[in-house]
Design a protein around this motif. Sequence first.
Motif, PDB file in Angstrom:
ATOM      1  N   GLU A  36      30.740   2.804  38.436  1.00  0.00           N
ATOM      2  CA  GLU A  36      31.785   2.816  37.919  1.00  0.00           C
ATOM      3  C   GLU A  36      32.480   1.691  37.243  1.00  0.00           C
ATOM      4  O   GLU A  36      33.083   1.674  36.465  1.00  0.00           O
ATOM      5  CB  GLU A  36      32.912   3.071  39.301  1.00  0.00           C
ATOM      6  CG  GLU A  36      32.629   4.456  39.622  1.00  0.00           C
ATOM      7  CD  GLU A  36      33.852   4.589  40.832  1.00  0.00           C
ATOM      8  OE1 GLU A  36      34.522   3.914  41.062  1.00  0.00           O
ATOM      9  OE2 GLU A  36      33.867   5.855  41.523  1.00  0.00           O
ATOM     10  N   SER A  42      38.330   6.700  35.761  1.00  0.00           N
ATOM     11  CA  SER A  42      38.819   7.863  35.867  1.00  0.00           C
ATOM     12  C   SER A  42      40.472   8.084  36.444  1.00  0.00           C
ATOM     13  O   SER A  42      41.098   7.076  36.604  1.00  0.00           O
ATOM     14  CB  SER A  42      38.200   8.546  37.358  1.00  0.00           C
ATOM     15  OG  SER A  42      36.821   8.377  37.005  1.00  0.00           O
ATOM     16  N   THR A  46      43.897   7.646  31.697  1.00  0.00           N
ATOM     17  CA  THR A  46      42.654   7.355  30.651  1.00  0.00           C
ATOM     18  C   THR A  46      42.681   8.490  29.664  1.00  0.00           C
ATOM     19  O   THR A  46      42.496   8.288  28.379  1.00  0.00           O
ATOM     20  CB  THR A  46      41.446   7.302  31.294  1.00  0.00           C
ATOM     21  OG1 THR A  46      41.581   6.077  32.322  1.00  0.00           O
ATOM     22  CG2 THR A  46      40.285   6.969  30.255  1.00  0.00           C
ATOM     23  N   TYR A 109      39.635  14.867  35.849  1.00  0.00           N
ATOM     24  CA  TYR A 109      39.860  13.472  35.320  1.00  0.00           C
ATOM     25  C   TYR A 109      38.875  12.352  35.500  1.00  0.00           C
ATOM     26  O   TYR A 109      39.139  11.267  35.321  1.00  0.00           O
ATOM     27  CB  TYR A 109      41.278  12.976  36.071  1.00  0.00           C
ATOM     28  CG  TYR A 109      42.379  13.982  35.978  1.00  0.00           C
ATOM     29  CD1 TYR A 109      42.727  14.375  34.624  1.00  0.00           C
ATOM     30  CD2 TYR A 109      43.177  14.327  36.964  1.00  0.00           C
ATOM     31  CE1 TYR A 109      43.918  15.423  34.509  1.00  0.00           C
ATOM     32  CE2 TYR A 109      44.342  15.387  37.042  1.00  0.00           C
ATOM     33  CZ  TYR A 109      44.733  15.660  35.729  1.00  0.00           C
ATOM     34  OH  TYR A 109      45.674  16.499  35.539  1.00  0.00           O
ATOM     35  N   GLY A 110      37.764  12.962  35.771  1.00  0.00           N
ATOM     36  CA  GLY A 110      36.527  11.791  35.716  1.00  0.00           C
ATOM     37  C   GLY A 110      35.482  12.606  34.900  1.00  0.00           C
ATOM     38  O   GLY A 110      35.135  13.600  34.611  1.00  0.00           O
ATOM     39  N   PRO A 111      34.303  11.736  35.251  1.00  0.00           N
ATOM     40  CA  PRO A 111      32.980  12.103  34.498  1.00  0.00           C
ATOM     41  C   PRO A 111      32.167  13.098  35.384  1.00  0.00           C
ATOM     42  O   PRO A 111      32.453  13.179  36.480  1.00  0.00           O
ATOM     43  CB  PRO A 111      32.378  10.796  34.150  1.00  0.00           C
ATOM     44  CG  PRO A 111      32.919   9.855  35.125  1.00  0.00           C
ATOM     45  CD  PRO A 111      34.496  10.232  35.404  1.00  0.00           C
ATOM     46  N   PHE A 375      33.840  10.389  27.565  1.00  0.00           N
ATOM     47  CA  PHE A 375      34.384  10.068  28.961  1.00  0.00           C
ATOM     48  C   PHE A 375      33.833  11.058  29.824  1.00  0.00           C
ATOM     49  O   PHE A 375      33.480  10.669  30.995  1.00  0.00           O
ATOM     50  CB  PHE A 375      36.045  10.340  28.985  1.00  0.00           C
ATOM     51  CG  PHE A 375      36.753  10.110  30.199  1.00  0.00           C
ATOM     52  CD1 PHE A 375      36.931   8.802  30.882  1.00  0.00           C
ATOM     53  CD2 PHE A 375      37.446  11.193  30.670  1.00  0.00           C
ATOM     54  CE1 PHE A 375      37.474   8.766  32.030  1.00  0.00           C
ATOM     55  CE2 PHE A 375      37.759  11.239  32.023  1.00  0.00           C
ATOM     56  CZ  PHE A 375      38.089   9.977  32.493  1.00  0.00           C
ATOM     57  N   ARG A 376      33.807  12.451  29.667  1.00  0.00           N
ATOM     58  CA  ARG A 376      33.112  13.195  30.699  1.00  0.00           C
ATOM     59  C   ARG A 376      31.807  13.262  30.806  1.00  0.00           C
ATOM     60  O   ARG A 376      31.280  13.409  31.997  1.00  0.00           O
ATOM     61  CB  ARG A 376      33.442  14.620  30.083  1.00  0.00           C
ATOM     62  CG  ARG A 376      34.981  15.036  30.102  1.00  0.00           C
ATOM     63  CD  ARG A 376      35.524  15.224  31.420  1.00  0.00           C
ATOM     64  NE  ARG A 376      34.952  16.345  32.163  1.00  0.00           N
ATOM     65  CZ  ARG A 376      35.386  17.538  31.920  1.00  0.00           C
ATOM     66  NH1 ARG A 376      36.079  18.096  30.936  1.00  0.00           N
ATOM     67  NH2 ARG A 376      34.693  18.609  32.440  1.00  0.00           N
ATOM     68  N   GLY A 378      30.609  10.397  31.171  1.00  0.00           N
ATOM     69  CA  GLY A 378      30.163   9.153  31.835  1.00  0.00           C
ATOM     70  C   GLY A 378      29.702   7.935  30.942  1.00  0.00           C
ATOM     71  O   GLY A 378      28.597   7.387  31.598  1.00  0.00           O
TER      72      GLY A 378
END
Length: 489
Positions: A36, A42, A46, A109-111, A375-376, A378
């Motif tokens: 991270e 996340s 963003t 909302y995160g990878p 972003f997805r 990571g």
Amino acid sequence: MLRESIGERVRALALEAGARPSDQGFCRMFPALAGEAHLLPSGPRTLRDLSLLAATMVEPEAPPPRPRVKSPGDSDLPAAYTYLVEFVRNDLVWERRSQDEAALGPAAYGPLGSLSGLLNRRSGGLDLDSVYDAPRDPAAVRRMLLGPTSPRSGASASADARAEGRNGARNEDARTDLPRHPRSRDPARDRTPRMSDTRNDANLILSQLHVAFLKAHNALIAAGLSFEAARRALRRRYQWMVLEDLLPKICDPQVVDEVLATGPRLWRAQKPGEISMPVEFFAAAFVLAPSMTRPSYDYNARFRAVEHAALATRAVLGAGGRGPDTLPGERVIAWDAFLPLRAEAPQRARLLDTQIAGAPESAAALATRHLTRGFRLGLPSGQAVARHLGLRPLRDDTLLATLPDHQRVAALPFCEATPLWFYILAEAGDPNGPAGRHLGPVGSRIVAESLWNLVRHSDASILAPREMADFERFSLADLVLLAGEEDAT
């Protein structure tokens, strides 16, 4: 059930033709940067900031540059290389969405937690899978099948067609289209090309480049080669073109010279046949075509200063069964407008930077897709990669100084951790660095090392020990000229 059955049959035909889907899928070039601390934060904020940044990547409206006159924002690179980059990327990666990713939905909302569910339908090597997963000519099975063009709609036919038939330009008497399915009420099949992956038919320039590869294979057959020998010969020429023609044009010369002389120093693939596709390469460093694309092109003698959107294949063929059965004869490309095949200079690609030309809505949507995709997946920030490479990263004022004025406010949230794709484009456009002529140190290193590895582990690799080339050089112009020999037969 019927769709799945058809899909299985298409995959079987592709394997029979020589395509080899990769069981390895995707990997990280920099696994040490997967934590991270090296990623974008996340959360929904963003994603919102990425959307705002994407909106500023639209090139401000201005009088369109004249295609064959070098204008501000033009590079020295012939415009055809924009589409070679796109062709190579499509040839290397045909991603199948994982069930895990699909399940995340728009509320994620995160990878992704892992890349293990991502599959690559391509072999992962520079093997021309995208060319050889298409049908052969039933009348001569060593040859690849080509499609006919439709009769010209106008009466001013033949004088300019004969003139343009030289030097790899238009020849409307030849079969100069992709082989297509007939008209259908199903939009997914209506005059679509007869190949499993239709991305290379998105616009006429890319479609005609694909046709050039089919014709080049047939020209090698006409020279007396068997199907297997012609496929091997074309693959090896393609690999040479990517390493020795394309790579020096888009990357820092010092990085290219080092990688070609001594091989990669950061990332080497494992074993032949076990190569994975680095996400930093395919989702960031090699996403160059959007920046290089011109807003308009001189497509051939009849169609000049045509907006890029008007060159979409579907816009020419028409929707809902309307329009011609195949590509109209007057829509065959004049390659001398895109490559230095004659005395007149060809039109040029745009400089590499953080701006995308074209209709604002389309350009913003394209930028949003690539930013959120990174972003997805990571991807590490550009600064994290630069530090990992032992480079001084662009950050704060040094990052903002690479950007046009209208982008700087939207870029503020990313001054310390910049999306890798955007960072690589900013680095390339740095007026105190490459100034848009080629990629900077981060982008050059990722692209050069990735392509070296992918060539090394390709079928009939020109980098394999004791492999001897049966040709001295093979550029994109040579491909078009070889394809022109097929027209002459």
